[in-house]
Design an enzyme around this catalytic site. Structure first.
Site, PDB file in Angstrom:
ATOM      1  N   LEU C 230       0.813  -1.223   0.000  1.00 52.22           N
ATOM      2  CA  LEU C 230       0.000   0.000   0.000  1.00 52.22           C
ATOM      3  C   LEU C 230       0.848   1.275   0.000  1.00 52.22           C
ATOM      4  O   LEU C 230       1.748   1.430   0.804  1.00 52.22           O
ATOM      5  CB  LEU C 230      -0.896  -0.025   1.251  1.00 52.22           C
ATOM      6  N   ASP C 231       0.512   2.201  -0.870  1.00 55.15           N
ATOM      7  CA  ASP C 231       1.216   3.483  -0.969  1.00 55.15           C
ATOM      8  C   ASP C 231       2.702   3.323  -1.269  1.00 55.15           C
ATOM      9  O   ASP C 231       3.507   4.185  -0.905  1.00 55.15           O
ATOM     10  CB  ASP C 231       1.070   4.312   0.329  1.00 55.15           C
TER      11      ASP C 231
END
Lengths: 288, 288, 288, 288
Positions: C230-231
């Site tokens: 994520l990210d």
């Protein structure tokens, strides 16, 4: 601000309260001081007021001491702190360096041209490398080596030099040592560091190598007041530089040095032109 | 300026004189209006003072009419012009276009999100092309074709629409017609144009083709107040975009449209947020 | 790249080896294809070669299938992957949104002007809010609500839509849901997300509030390929925006939306113009 | 380009023709030279091809003379001009100055750090002011005063110095004299000037005063090859700096000096890294 006919500067800050602006501007008008420029900001999140005024006295016999005395009476009711800066004031700045010279070089250049209205009575380093550069500019250079064992003693010497040379500001121009909590405390609000990343990204060592691994398309630099929370002091200025895949870590280092120099010199200029107000962990910066 | 709890805005300007700041700030304090932010500038070259204040009334029964009446008495001595703008004020803006839609599109988007606090009661064009876009936003679209012969009549209609819809501001969003001196005069200080170059470079037609021939490495855009001196009105905002050898003239046109949109929207925002003071051929712009 | 007379584009990448450039350029010369522009980069840290060529066939009967067949024979020896893109090719792009419309709006505008050479056969959202905007552009809008329980089913529908509409690229234009590892895997290398910070700073929720607390002087946005971390996917483009003390968190949000839109649209353009090579966790991006 | 293990650089340009790329890349592959990076551009408006290649020889006994001889045979058919630059090559650069030192200072700093891979065998000035700075860097300083009468003689001396010190490039670092057509001709393609405006705006004297009168919001600088058309030579690089109403003409001068220094140093770097191709009145610049 015109560099000719430089103004007096009055800075003031205090807890938010009705009348903070008025107490300043009324006094200036009544004492026949002509206002050239005002920036004020009242932070409603933290309830703190900051104001910066450039003014020119209309009367030739302007007396700073008298100004301070008379204003003190009015400011007291607001728990206001203020500072009056004369047009010809030059902040005394100690610069600390290690081996990298790019930030020192940029500071010295803008010092020499007069664009940074400072005096540099001393340069302090834990390495001997930059002594020649200091000498050419006619600035005393103190080589104070440091090891884990000698750190307390070295910092004591640093602090004595800062006092001896009567320095208002200490600039860490890529000084590659972490200051102790004690020295941070002593220099609170008057020591500026340059970190070679856009904090809070890439804290700690080798930020450009970290940046290369992430494949970032921008690198940057952050100038901040030093405090005991490493790489986390209140931010004064930040700058960025575009990069791409063709820049290996060693290229990012070189690319980044430009933006470090520019950002640190800008932060020092903001500080000595009294554009920065420090309150808690955040700053108010009135740019030119 | 926080978009929540938006402030009242007081703008004031007048010839330079001791006490200009004080007459404003003292009145605000005495009438219990809490100042959030001040920008003031006294231009020593042209001897003119400009000031913008954001404030929040402390009392719930703030009365704008009374504020104006009371302030008028004090301002008179300074030959001061001022304007009070309510937090919920929405400027009424007429947009004029031809066939290019990029600037219109950007304005409509920021209007719709509320970031531009405006109403757009009318869009006027010399072409029918953009009517669908206007319709989708529910905005009346007046197609007023123009030829050399019909220009006086067309401009008469334009002026009637501006009055009929009670518009404070006219935005020429790539309206590809030169306004007559007469209409310029009527719209003086309240019509903003976007020119697709960094004026005063590349005035006149086909600036991007001129730029290509010169091999420039930057193209730009200039938003300015319209006056009778074509492409020469007082500048509000300018923007730039890097280009290189690989951009043929048609590419520069496309590249430039971004910066035109951004620059025009920014200028409109500055105007409607009362950040722009127009004095003679120059502006004072207090940015956010 | 001129937007008139658009070129064919040949992309190729493979492990580093002597002759990688030659195998491409020799073939182009021998097959009478005229080279307009080349960018190539051989990454010595990861030993990978990437190359992008714009060319115009000199003969009118250019046959893409034959080109591919003939080039395949030569490329095989280099373990080379390549892709030929026709001048009139329009990538089919699915856009996913939630409630924020600024990124969608910017994409749709550049789609409509033709500056983004894409088709948008479908917009998918977990909310109904942006259906009107989609409809005005004549694009099917699928509202697929999502809860923790329905997530697997919802993602199955998303994936079916992507396949049904034959989309090469999925753009998460502020789609406020984390994709499952499974969907990330399926969309590997062809889903672009915009994160509203300069990653890796301010990961996670409310990055602008984090930024306000730190008192940063720049906010930014990062467009990256989606992966299961994520990210943290490979970065395609980043943009920055200057801010200051007067911007409260809600202002930073508004300020940031500009730079998010600009950065995402730029990343999509780079992708569909075949300027991006994805290799491991890093990208090679040849800008225009 | 990594600063470690610097590559050989091959530049080539010629009239547009099928096979221009191939003749270069095939030769490199056949002679076992490993290509790190290619930029090529074929300008369809003026029918001219430019190409820059960074490569590393795979064999230890690389022989530049032999490379040139062998490549000459192939290049002849294309009327191709080319230049081979060794990794350790340092361009010999003469710098000309008057009294302003900001550009000289920036050049000397990047020379000293090695970031600009140049030698500076001589500094020439029509004033004695900057001799100390030259001396500190150990560079011969020739003070050649100039008057209308002595101009031909002075330029003769300048030209002799350039030849005597075997300089490939002459940098006019705010040299405040217009070169004669004759000297321009002699230095054609190898003299770079910095003009303190975004040409073609504000040509001629006192550009910052002109800019102040127009109330521009951006000032800039243009680095260009010198030719006999004053302030109109082919542009290499341009830079901008935001300004506002508070900057009086003398402030714009100070603000502008930053961007002049940055822009000139960048242009010199592009030139000595062989990133610039000059063809007619326009340049092709392949940036890093």
């Amino acid at each position: 601000m015109s560099r000719k006919n430089k103004p007096w500067i009055l800075n003031a800050d205090c807890p938010s309260q009705l009348g903070t602006v008025d107490v300043v501007t009324r006094f200036l008008a009544e004492s026949r001081n002509y206002v050239g420029e005002i920036h004020s900001f009242d932070d409603k999140e933290v309830n703190h007021f900051s104001m910066r005024v450039e003014f020119h006295p209309l009367d030739e016999d302007f007396d700073a001491e008298q100004f301070n005395q008379q204003f003190a009476e009015r400011a007291a009711a607001f728990d206001m702190q203020w500072q009056l800066t004369a047009p010809d004031h030059k902040s005394r700045v100690a610069i600390m360096v290690s081996k990298y010279d790019h930030c020192l070089h940029d500071l010295l250049y803008h010092y020499r041209t007069g664009e940074l209205a400072i005096e540099i009575p001393v340069i302090i380093s834990n390495h001997p490398d930059l002594e020649d550069l200091a000498k050419w500019h006619g600035i005393p250079y103190h080589h104070l080596p440091i090891t884990a064992e000698t750190k307390p003693e070295q910092e004591k010497q640093v602090w004595e030099l800062v006092q001896q040379y009567d320095c208002e500001l200490v600039v860490l121009a890529r000084y590659m040592q972490v200051l102790s909590d004690d020295l941070c405390e002593k220099l609170s609000g008057r020591a500026i560091n340059i970190h070679h990343s856009l904090l809070p990204g890439f804290k700690g060592a080798k930020p450009y190598h970290q940046a290369w691994e992430k494949g970032v398309k921008l690198v940057g630099a952050t100038a901040h007041y030093v405090n005991s929370d490493l790489d986390e002091g209140p931010i004064i200025a930040q700058g960025v530089q575009a990069v791409d895949h063709s820049h290996y870590p060693e290229d990012l280092v070189a690319k980044g040095q430009h933006i470090e120099s520019l950002t640190l010199t800008r932060a020092v200029r903001y500080h000595i032109e009294k554009r920065v107000f420090l309150h808690g962990q955040r700053t108010v910066v009135f740019p030119d």
